[in-house]
Scaffold this motif. Sequence first.
Motif, PDB file in Angstrom:
ATOM      1  N   LYS A  45     -10.790 112.053  27.665  1.00  0.00           N
ATOM      2  CA  LYS A  45     -11.989 112.254  28.130  1.00  0.00           C
ATOM      3  C   LYS A  45     -12.838 113.443  27.214  1.00  0.00           C
ATOM      4  CE  LYS A  45     -13.699 115.196  32.076  1.00  0.00           C
ATOM      5  NZ  LYS A  45     -13.276 115.910  33.163  1.00  0.00           N
ATOM      6  N   ASP A  46     -12.020 114.307  26.641  1.00  0.00           N
ATOM      7  CA  ASP A  46     -12.463 115.406  25.651  1.00  0.00           C
ATOM      8  C   ASP A  46     -13.172 114.539  24.400  1.00  0.00           C
ATOM      9  OD1 ASP A  46     -11.642 117.372  27.350  1.00  0.00           O
ATOM     10  OD2 ASP A  46      -9.984 117.926  26.079  1.00  0.00           O
ATOM     11  N   LYS A  47     -12.206 113.739  23.754  1.00  0.00           N
ATOM     12  CA  LYS A  47     -12.793 112.912  22.618  1.00  0.00           C
ATOM     13  C   LYS A  47     -13.739 111.756  23.058  1.00  0.00           C
ATOM     14  CE  LYS A  47      -9.081 114.069  19.224  1.00  0.00           C
ATOM     15  NZ  LYS A  47     -10.094 114.403  18.227  1.00  0.00           N
ATOM     16  N   ARG A  48     -14.054 111.320  24.367  1.00  0.00           N
ATOM     17  CA  ARG A  48     -14.817 110.114  24.919  1.00  0.00           C
ATOM     18  C   ARG A  48     -14.061 108.940  24.167  1.00  0.00           C
ATOM     19  NH1 ARG A  48     -20.572 111.878  23.817  1.00  0.00           N
ATOM     20  NH2 ARG A  48     -19.933 112.588  21.601  1.00  0.00           N
ATOM     21  N   ILE A  49     -12.745 108.779  24.167  1.00  0.00           N
ATOM     22  CA  ILE A  49     -12.074 107.364  23.652  1.00  0.00           C
ATOM     23  C   ILE A  49     -12.276 106.414  24.561  1.00  0.00           C
ATOM     24  CG2 ILE A  49     -10.025 106.767  23.066  1.00  0.00           C
ATOM     25  CD1 ILE A  49      -9.108 109.569  22.303  1.00  0.00           C
ATOM     26  N   PRO A  50     -12.873 105.476  24.507  1.00  0.00           N
ATOM     27  CA  PRO A  50     -12.980 104.049  25.327  1.00  0.00           C
ATOM     28  C   PRO A  50     -11.499 103.601  25.767  1.00  0.00           C
ATOM     29  CG  PRO A  50     -14.386 104.052  23.448  1.00  0.00           C
ATOM     30  CD  PRO A  50     -13.462 104.911  22.895  1.00  0.00           C
ATOM     31  N   GLY A  51     -10.624 103.085  24.621  1.00  0.00           N
ATOM     32  CA  GLY A  51      -9.534 102.631  24.949  1.00  0.00           C
ATOM     33  C   GLY A  51      -8.363 103.203  24.345  1.00  0.00           C
ATOM     34  N   GLU A  58      12.213 107.234  21.760  1.00  0.00           N
ATOM     35  CA  GLU A  58      13.172 108.377  21.853  1.00  0.00           C
ATOM     36  C   GLU A  58      14.882 107.959  21.752  1.00  0.00           C
ATOM     37  OE1 GLU A  58      13.444 112.646  24.494  1.00  0.00           O
ATOM     38  OE2 GLU A  58      13.206 110.790  25.513  1.00  0.00           O
ATOM     39  N   ASP A  59      15.620 108.185  20.791  1.00  0.00           N
ATOM     40  CA  ASP A  59      16.990 107.762  20.691  1.00  0.00           C
ATOM     41  C   ASP A  59      16.973 106.294  20.692  1.00  0.00           C
ATOM     42  OD1 ASP A  59      18.101 110.116  20.719  1.00  0.00           O
ATOM     43  OD2 ASP A  59      18.063 110.594  22.718  1.00  0.00           O
ATOM     44  N   GLY A  60      16.205 105.736  20.054  1.00  0.00           N
ATOM     45  CA  GLY A  60      16.101 104.371  19.731  1.00  0.00           C
ATOM     46  C   GLY A  60      15.563 103.384  20.559  1.00  0.00           C
ATOM     47  N   ARG A  61      15.052 103.817  21.567  1.00  0.00           N
ATOM     48  CA  ARG A  61      14.307 103.193  22.964  1.00  0.00           C
ATOM     49  C   ARG A  61      13.032 103.572  23.340  1.00  0.00           C
ATOM     50  NH1 ARG A  61      15.428 104.833  28.165  1.00  0.00           N
ATOM     51  NH2 ARG A  61      16.102 106.883  28.344  1.00  0.00           N
ATOM     52  N   VAL A  62      12.501 102.689  23.726  1.00  0.00           N
ATOM     53  CA  VAL A  62      11.069 102.912  24.331  1.00  0.00           C
ATOM     54  C   VAL A  62      11.073 103.816  25.513  1.00  0.00           C
ATOM     55  CG1 VAL A  62       8.580 102.213  24.957  1.00  0.00           C
ATOM     56  CG2 VAL A  62       9.878 101.118  22.839  1.00  0.00           C
ATOM     57  N   VAL A  63      10.661 104.918  25.640  1.00  0.00           N
ATOM     58  CA  VAL A  63      10.759 105.679  27.076  1.00  0.00           C
ATOM     59  C   VAL A  63       9.193 105.802  27.708  1.00  0.00           C
ATOM     60  CG1 VAL A  63      12.835 107.004  26.338  1.00  0.00           C
ATOM     61  CG2 VAL A  63      10.501 107.814  25.892  1.00  0.00           C
ATOM     62  N   LEU A  64       8.223 105.381  27.142  1.00  0.00           N
ATOM     63  CA  LEU A  64       6.990 105.370  27.567  1.00  0.00           C
ATOM     64  C   LEU A  64       6.287 104.553  26.794  1.00  0.00           C
ATOM     65  CD1 LEU A  64       4.856 106.742  29.688  1.00  0.00           C
ATOM     66  CD2 LEU A  64       4.243 108.254  27.716  1.00  0.00           C
ATOM     67  N   SER A  65       5.585 103.410  27.534  1.00  0.00           N
ATOM     68  CA  SER A  65       4.549 102.404  27.299  1.00  0.00           C
ATOM     69  C   SER A  65       3.414 102.243  27.931  1.00  0.00           C
ATOM     70  CB  SER A  65       5.366 101.176  26.632  1.00  0.00           C
ATOM     71  OG  SER A  65       4.305 100.180  26.140  1.00  0.00           O
ATOM     72  N   GLU A  66       2.200 102.699  27.752  1.00  0.00           N
ATOM     73  CA  GLU A  66       1.112 102.538  28.689  1.00  0.00           C
ATOM     74  C   GLU A  66      -0.176 102.552  27.968  1.00  0.00           C
ATOM     75  OE1 GLU A  66       3.152 105.158  32.074  1.00  0.00           O
ATOM     76  OE2 GLU A  66       1.181 106.001  30.951  1.00  0.00           O
ATOM     77  N   SER A  67      -1.100 101.883  28.390  1.00  0.00           N
ATOM     78  CA  SER A  67      -2.417 101.454  28.182  1.00  0.00           C
ATOM     79  C   SER A  67      -3.429 102.202  28.987  1.00  0.00           C
ATOM     80  CB  SER A  67      -2.971 100.060  27.807  1.00  0.00           C
ATOM     81  OG  SER A  67      -2.594  99.324  29.055  1.00  0.00           O
ATOM     82  N   TYR A  68      -4.525 102.780  28.483  1.00  0.00           N
ATOM     83  CA  TYR A  68      -5.746 103.308  29.247  1.00  0.00           C
ATOM     84  C   TYR A  68      -6.991 102.714  28.735  1.00  0.00           C
ATOM     85  CZ  TYR A  68      -1.902 106.809  30.203  1.00  0.00           C
ATOM     86  OH  TYR A  68      -0.703 107.218  30.651  1.00  0.00           O
ATOM     87  N   VAL A 342       0.296 105.924  18.692  1.00  0.00           N
ATOM     88  CA  VAL A 342      -1.156 106.050  19.504  1.00  0.00           C
ATOM     89  C   VAL A 342      -2.225 105.099  18.843  1.00  0.00           C
ATOM     90  CG1 VAL A 342      -2.946 107.324  20.414  1.00  0.00           C
ATOM     91  CG2 VAL A 342      -0.561 108.312  20.565  1.00  0.00           C
ATOM     92  N   LEU A 343      -2.590 104.134  19.492  1.00  0.00           N
ATOM     93  CA  LEU A 343      -3.545 103.307  19.035  1.00  0.00           C
ATOM     94  C   LEU A 343      -4.946 103.461  19.558  1.00  0.00           C
ATOM     95  CD1 LEU A 343      -1.768 100.064  18.214  1.00  0.00           C
ATOM     96  CD2 LEU A 343      -1.725 102.098  16.955  1.00  0.00           C
ATOM     97  N   THR A 344      -6.247 103.775  19.027  1.00  0.00           N
ATOM     98  CA  THR A 344      -7.367 103.757  19.871  1.00  0.00           C
ATOM     99  C   THR A 344      -8.434 102.726  19.271  1.00  0.00           C
ATOM    100  OG1 THR A 344      -8.526 105.515  18.664  1.00  0.00           O
ATOM    101  CG2 THR A 344      -6.825 106.242  20.134  1.00  0.00           C
ATOM    102  N   ASN A 345      -9.452 102.851  19.972  1.00  0.00           N
ATOM    103  CA  ASN A 345     -10.683 102.035  19.335  1.00  0.00           C
ATOM    104  C   ASN A 345     -11.844 102.797  19.033  1.00  0.00           C
ATOM    105  OD1 ASN A 345     -11.104 102.470  22.191  1.00  0.00           O
ATOM    106  ND2 ASN A 345     -11.894 100.115  22.532  1.00  0.00           N
ATOM    107  N   LEU A 346     -11.677 103.965  18.724  1.00  0.00           N
ATOM    108  CA  LEU A 346     -12.700 104.957  18.668  1.00  0.00           C
ATOM    109  C   LEU A 346     -12.239 105.593  17.127  1.00  0.00           C
ATOM    110  CD1 LEU A 346     -15.239 106.640  19.414  1.00  0.00           C
ATOM    111  CD2 LEU A 346     -13.838 108.592  20.159  1.00  0.00           C
ATOM    112  N   VAL A 347     -13.160 105.127  16.150  1.00  0.00           N
ATOM    113  CA  VAL A 347     -13.367 105.937  15.185  1.00  0.00           C
ATOM    114  C   VAL A 347     -13.623 107.296  15.141  1.00  0.00           C
ATOM    115  CG1 VAL A 347     -14.095 105.922  12.734  1.00  0.00           C
ATOM    116  CG2 VAL A 347     -14.005 103.903  13.809  1.00  0.00           C
TER     117      VAL A 347
END
Length: 375
Positions: A45-51, A58-68, A342-347
Motif C-alpha cells: 500500500k505504501d509503495k503502491r506495488i501492483p503485484g 526456514e531450516d531448509g523448507r518453505v514456511v510461507l509462499s504467497e502472492s498478492y 520477494v519479487l514485484t512488478n514495480l520498478v
Amino acid sequence: MLSAKKRYTTILAVALLSLPGLAAAASASEQANERTRQWIRQTMKDKRIPGLQIAVVEDGRVVLSESYGLANVENRVPATRTTLFPINSATKSFTGVAMMQLAQAGQVDLAAPLSRYLDDVPVAWRNIRVRQLLAHTSGLPDIVDQNGLVGGASEAAAWKAVRELPMAATTGERFLYNQTNYGLLARIIARQAKMPYERYIAERQFAAADMRLSTFGDSYDLVANAATMYSYFPRKTDAENAEPRLSHWFYDMPQGLWAGGGIQTTADEVAGWIIALSNGRLIDRAQLQGMWTPEPLNSGTDGAWAAGWPVLAKSPDRQLAGIGGARAAFVVYPDRRLAIVVLTNLVGANPEGFIPQIAEFYRPSQTKSEAKPAG
C-alpha cells in the motif's frame, strides 16, 4: 467420512504438535507468517506495488509462499504463485553458481586470467582473473550506458565499441558494477560447457532444483504467464511537474547479456533453488563457501561482492543477496538458516530494503534494530 489413512495422518499431526518443542516452533512460525502478511500488505500500500510474490525458507523448507495483487493492472489479472517475474540482475547469482559448478568439475580455474578461456579479448583485458569478473572488480568499461547498449546499435556493434573503450579503472582497484563482466562470463560458460549459457542454466540448475516454470527473456519477448512491469517514474514526454502515474516499464536484455539479467521465474522456484544450493545439490559445501566469500581488492580490503552475489553483511551474521531491476530480491542468511525471496512488478519497489525487517520476524539478528514499513 475420513479414510483410515487420512485419520491416521490427522491423528499423527495432532500428536506431533502436542509435543512442546514442535508446538512452540509451529506457533512461532505461524506468528512470523502473520506478521509478514501484515507487513507485506502495508508495504504494498505504501509503495503502491501492483503485484508481489514472497517465499520464506526456514531450516531448509518453505514456511510461507504467497502472492498478492495484480500481475497485470489494466486487465485485472491477479498475481499467482505461478506468475513469472523477471529477476534481472539477480540472475548474476545463478551465473555465480554456474561458474562454481564448472570450477568444481575442473573445467574453470577462477584464479586464471580471462585469456585462458577467451583468446579474442583486447590486450588490456587479458590478465583479468575470472573471479574479478564475477565480483565486478575487473575495471572493464561497461557495454551498457544510460541509453542502452553503447553506440545504440546491435549487440555485435556494442561489443566492437566496448572493446575500443579505455579501462574504467585499474583491475582490482575498486568495485565497479557493469554488464561487460557477465557477458564475458556467459562466453566462458558456453565454451567450457560446450553449450549455450541458457541451456547450461536450464540443465544444471533449473532441472536440478525442479524449476519447471523458469525461463529467459525480457519485456519484448512473448513469455507466457509473465507479469507486466510498471513504474511511477516520469515519462520523457511528461510536463515538468506532472503527477506521478503508473505506466508500463519496458526493458531490453540482449541474449548475449542474459547471464547478467535474463531470468524470469517465481518466488517459489527461487526458494527451491536456494534450498538445493544450501543442501549441496548444486555445488558442494567448499564451493558454496568460496562463492560467498567477498573478493578482495588490491588493497587487501574486501570488495562489495563475492562470486555473483552482493555481500550485504559479513560475520557474524552473513547476508548474501540477489538484487535485480529495483523490483526483485532474495537475501540468504546462512547463519540463521533463513532466506527470503520477494519479487514485484514495480520498478522502484526495491524489496532488498524491506526484506531485513521480514527476516526479523523469523530469526532476529543479535543486533536487531527497529524498522518501519518503507514508504
